[in-house]
Motif scaffolding. Structure first.
Motif, PDB file in Angstrom:
ATOM      1  N   VAL A 106       0.864  -1.180   0.000  1.00  0.00           N
ATOM      2  CA  VAL A 106       0.000   0.000   0.000  1.00  0.00           C
ATOM      3  C   VAL A 106       0.900   1.229   0.000  1.00  0.00           C
ATOM      4  CG1 VAL A 106      -1.764   1.277   1.263  1.00  0.00           C
ATOM      5  CG2 VAL A 106      -1.838  -1.231   1.202  1.00  0.00           C
ATOM      6  N   GLY A 107       0.691   2.098  -0.984  1.00  0.00           N
ATOM      7  CA  GLY A 107       1.537   3.270  -1.151  1.00  0.00           C
ATOM      8  C   GLY A 107       1.046   4.477  -0.370  1.00  0.00           C
ATOM      9  N   SER A 108       1.690   5.596  -0.601  1.00  0.00           N
ATOM     10  CA  SER A 108       1.443   6.806   0.177  1.00  0.00           C
ATOM     11  C   SER A 108       0.089   7.444  -0.115  1.00  0.00           C
ATOM     12  CB  SER A 108       2.565   7.820  -0.034  1.00  0.00           C
ATOM     13  OG  SER A 108       2.643   8.166  -1.394  1.00  0.00           O
ATOM     14  N   LEU A 109      -0.624   6.961  -1.110  1.00  0.00           N
ATOM     15  CA  LEU A 109      -1.966   7.468  -1.371  1.00  0.00           C
ATOM     16  C   LEU A 109      -2.859   7.287  -0.140  1.00  0.00           C
ATOM     17  CD1 LEU A 109      -4.022   8.687  -3.319  1.00  0.00           C
ATOM     18  CD2 LEU A 109      -4.496   6.371  -4.139  1.00  0.00           C
ATOM     19  N   ALA A 110      -2.617   6.235   0.624  1.00  0.00           N
ATOM     20  CA  ALA A 110      -3.397   6.008   1.849  1.00  0.00           C
ATOM     21  C   ALA A 110      -3.235   7.182   2.811  1.00  0.00           C
ATOM     22  CB  ALA A 110      -2.963   4.704   2.525  1.00  0.00           C
ATOM     23  N   MET A 111      -2.014   7.684   2.949  1.00  0.00           N
ATOM     24  CA  MET A 111      -1.783   8.815   3.853  1.00  0.00           C
ATOM     25  C   MET A 111      -2.376  10.096   3.281  1.00  0.00           C
ATOM     26  SD  MET A 111      -0.378   7.443   6.412  1.00  0.00           S
ATOM     27  CE  MET A 111      -1.147   5.892   6.018  1.00  0.00           C
ATOM     28  N   SER A 112      -2.297  10.269   1.972  1.00  0.00           N
ATOM     29  CA  SER A 112      -2.903  11.445   1.339  1.00  0.00           C
ATOM     30  C   SER A 112      -4.410  11.444   1.547  1.00  0.00           C
ATOM     31  CB  SER A 112      -2.593  11.463  -0.160  1.00  0.00           C
ATOM     32  OG  SER A 112      -1.216  11.553  -0.376  1.00  0.00           O
ATOM     33  N   ASP A 113      -5.021  10.260   1.405  1.00  0.00           N
ATOM     34  CA  ASP A 113      -6.465  10.137   1.634  1.00  0.00           C
ATOM     35  C   ASP A 113      -6.820  10.502   3.069  1.00  0.00           C
ATOM     36  OD1 ASP A 113      -6.887   9.306  -0.970  1.00  0.00           O
ATOM     37  OD2 ASP A 113      -7.129   7.184  -0.466  1.00  0.00           O
ATOM     38  N   LEU A 114      -6.011  10.043   4.018  1.00  0.00           N
ATOM     39  CA  LEU A 114      -6.273  10.363   5.420  1.00  0.00           C
ATOM     40  C   LEU A 114      -6.155  11.860   5.698  1.00  0.00           C
ATOM     41  CD1 LEU A 114      -4.668   7.473   7.482  1.00  0.00           C
ATOM     42  CD2 LEU A 114      -7.025   8.279   7.607  1.00  0.00           C
ATOM     43  N   MET A 115      -5.160  12.480   5.128  1.00  0.00           N
ATOM     44  CA  MET A 115      -4.982  13.919   5.342  1.00  0.00           C
ATOM     45  C   MET A 115      -6.151  14.694   4.722  1.00  0.00           C
ATOM     46  SD  MET A 115      -2.497  13.894   7.278  1.00  0.00           S
ATOM     47  CE  MET A 115      -2.334  15.632   7.529  1.00  0.00           C
ATOM     48  N   ALA A 116      -6.617  14.257   3.559  1.00  0.00           N
ATOM     49  CA  ALA A 116      -7.777  14.896   2.940  1.00  0.00           C
ATOM     50  C   ALA A 116      -9.009  14.707   3.814  1.00  0.00           C
ATOM     51  CB  ALA A 116      -8.017  14.320   1.548  1.00  0.00           C
ATOM     52  N   ALA A 117      -9.156  13.515   4.380  1.00  0.00           N
ATOM     53  CA  ALA A 117     -10.293  13.238   5.257  1.00  0.00           C
ATOM     54  C   ALA A 117     -10.242  14.127   6.496  1.00  0.00           C
ATOM     55  CB  ALA A 117     -10.309  11.769   5.655  1.00  0.00           C
ATOM     56  N   ARG A 118      -9.065  14.299   7.038  1.00  0.00           N
ATOM     57  CA  ARG A 118      -8.923  15.149   8.226  1.00  0.00           C
ATOM     58  C   ARG A 118      -9.388  16.562   7.929  1.00  0.00           C
ATOM     59  NH1 ARG A 118      -3.657  17.227  11.283  1.00  0.00           N
ATOM     60  NH2 ARG A 118      -4.608  17.586  13.303  1.00  0.00           N
ATOM     61  N   MET A 119      -8.988  17.071   6.772  1.00  0.00           N
ATOM     62  CA  MET A 119      -9.393  18.426   6.372  1.00  0.00           C
ATOM     63  C   MET A 119     -10.913  18.508   6.217  1.00  0.00           C
ATOM     64  SD  MET A 119      -6.494  20.239   5.827  1.00  0.00           S
ATOM     65  CE  MET A 119      -6.749  21.400   4.540  1.00  0.00           C
ATOM     66  N   SER A 120     -11.535  17.448   5.692  1.00  0.00           N
ATOM     67  CA  SER A 120     -12.971  17.460   5.425  1.00  0.00           C
ATOM     68  C   SER A 120     -13.812  17.260   6.674  1.00  0.00           C
ATOM     69  CB  SER A 120     -13.328  16.360   4.429  1.00  0.00           C
ATOM     70  OG  SER A 120     -12.731  16.603   3.191  1.00  0.00           O
ATOM     71  N   TYR A 121     -13.347  16.410   7.604  1.00  0.00           N
ATOM     72  CA  TYR A 121     -14.181  16.020   8.732  1.00  0.00           C
ATOM     73  C   TYR A 121     -13.861  16.727  10.048  1.00  0.00           C
ATOM     74  CZ  TYR A 121     -15.970  12.140   5.934  1.00  0.00           C
ATOM     75  OH  TYR A 121     -16.578  11.383   4.968  1.00  0.00           O
ATOM     76  N   ALA A 122     -12.644  17.153  10.263  1.00  0.00           N
ATOM     77  CA  ALA A 122     -12.237  17.665  11.576  1.00  0.00           C
ATOM     78  C   ALA A 122     -13.054  18.874  12.022  1.00  0.00           C
ATOM     79  CB  ALA A 122     -10.752  17.998  11.581  1.00  0.00           C
ATOM     80  N   THR A 123     -13.177  19.873  11.194  1.00  0.00           N
ATOM     81  CA  THR A 123     -13.894  21.085  11.592  1.00  0.00           C
ATOM     82  C   THR A 123     -15.384  20.839  11.791  1.00  0.00           C
ATOM     83  OG1 THR A 123     -12.248  22.462  10.511  1.00  0.00           O
ATOM     84  CG2 THR A 123     -14.386  23.486  10.975  1.00  0.00           C
ATOM     85  N   PRO A 124     -16.075  20.190  10.836  1.00  0.00           N
ATOM     86  CA  PRO A 124     -17.511  19.982  11.055  1.00  0.00           C
ATOM     87  C   PRO A 124     -17.822  19.114  12.271  1.00  0.00           C
ATOM     88  CG  PRO A 124     -16.925  19.492   8.779  1.00  0.00           C
ATOM     89  CD  PRO A 124     -15.662  19.745   9.525  1.00  0.00           C
ATOM     90  N   LEU A 125     -16.957  18.183  12.607  1.00  0.00           N
ATOM     91  CA  LEU A 125     -17.237  17.276  13.711  1.00  0.00           C
ATOM     92  C   LEU A 125     -16.873  17.874  15.070  1.00  0.00           C
ATOM     93  CD1 LEU A 125     -16.077  13.897  12.171  1.00  0.00           C
ATOM     94  CD2 LEU A 125     -18.409  14.646  12.593  1.00  0.00           C
ATOM     95  N   SER A 126     -15.975  18.845  15.102  1.00  0.00           N
ATOM     96  CA  SER A 126     -15.532  19.488  16.338  1.00  0.00           C
ATOM     97  C   SER A 126     -15.113  18.483  17.403  1.00  0.00           C
ATOM     98  CB  SER A 126     -16.637  20.404  16.882  1.00  0.00           C
ATOM     99  OG  SER A 126     -16.943  21.390  15.943  1.00  0.00           O
TER     100      SER A 126
END
Length: 147
Positions: A106-126
């Motif tokens: 599994v390549g670094s795309l997994a980490m990129s996906d996680l970082m994108a998810a953090r940006m999308s979910y962190a603020t709305p979820l508080s």
């Protein structure tokens, strides 16, 4: 317009029939049959490897729920990099699942996906956010360093 919004809300909040049977389908797939006969039978790595990706994600959610966490499976597409959201004690775990053949790293795309998810979910979820990548295979050394 209001009727459209009400319809969308009902569709979002009510599980689809296939979601109602997801746990049963998951156990059946892992055990190599259509419907499980003995749920106490151990799960094998071969059974996990044979799962389709959406049931691998469901397995991860089930394992987290067994630990006392509440989980949500995200949509199969447009999930903003998260496959499972898991909640407990004021924190949320954003989980990226990578189901693959054992010999493929599994390549670094997994980490990129996680970082994108953090940006999308962190603020709305508080919530306090933790990131988790899970695979049935292995992560490349580059991905491990990035993590």
């Amino acid at each position: 317009m209001i009727l459209d919004k009400q319809h969308q809300a009902r569709e979002f909040l009510m599980p689809l029939p296939e979601e109602d049977r997801l746990g049963e389908e998951l156990l059946g797939q892992i055990k190599g049959r259509g419907r499980p006969t003995n749920t106490a039978e151990p799960v094998t790595s071969e059974g996990v490897d044979a799962l389709p990706p959406h049931l691998f994600e469901a397995l991860i959610a089930c394992l987290l729920e067994d630990q006392g966490r509440r989980t949500i499976l995200t949509a199969r597409s447009n999930d903003h990099g998260a496959d499972v959201l898991s909640f407990h004690g004021g924190e949320v775990w954003i989980v990226q699942a990578k189901h693959t053949a054992r010999e493929i790293l599994v390549g670094s795309l997994a980490m990129s996906d996680l970082m994108a998810a953090r940006m999308s979910y962190a603020t709305p979820l508080s919530y306090s956010v933790c990131l988790m990548a899970v695979t049935n295979g292995n992560f490349s050394s580059e991905t491990q360093k990035e993590a």
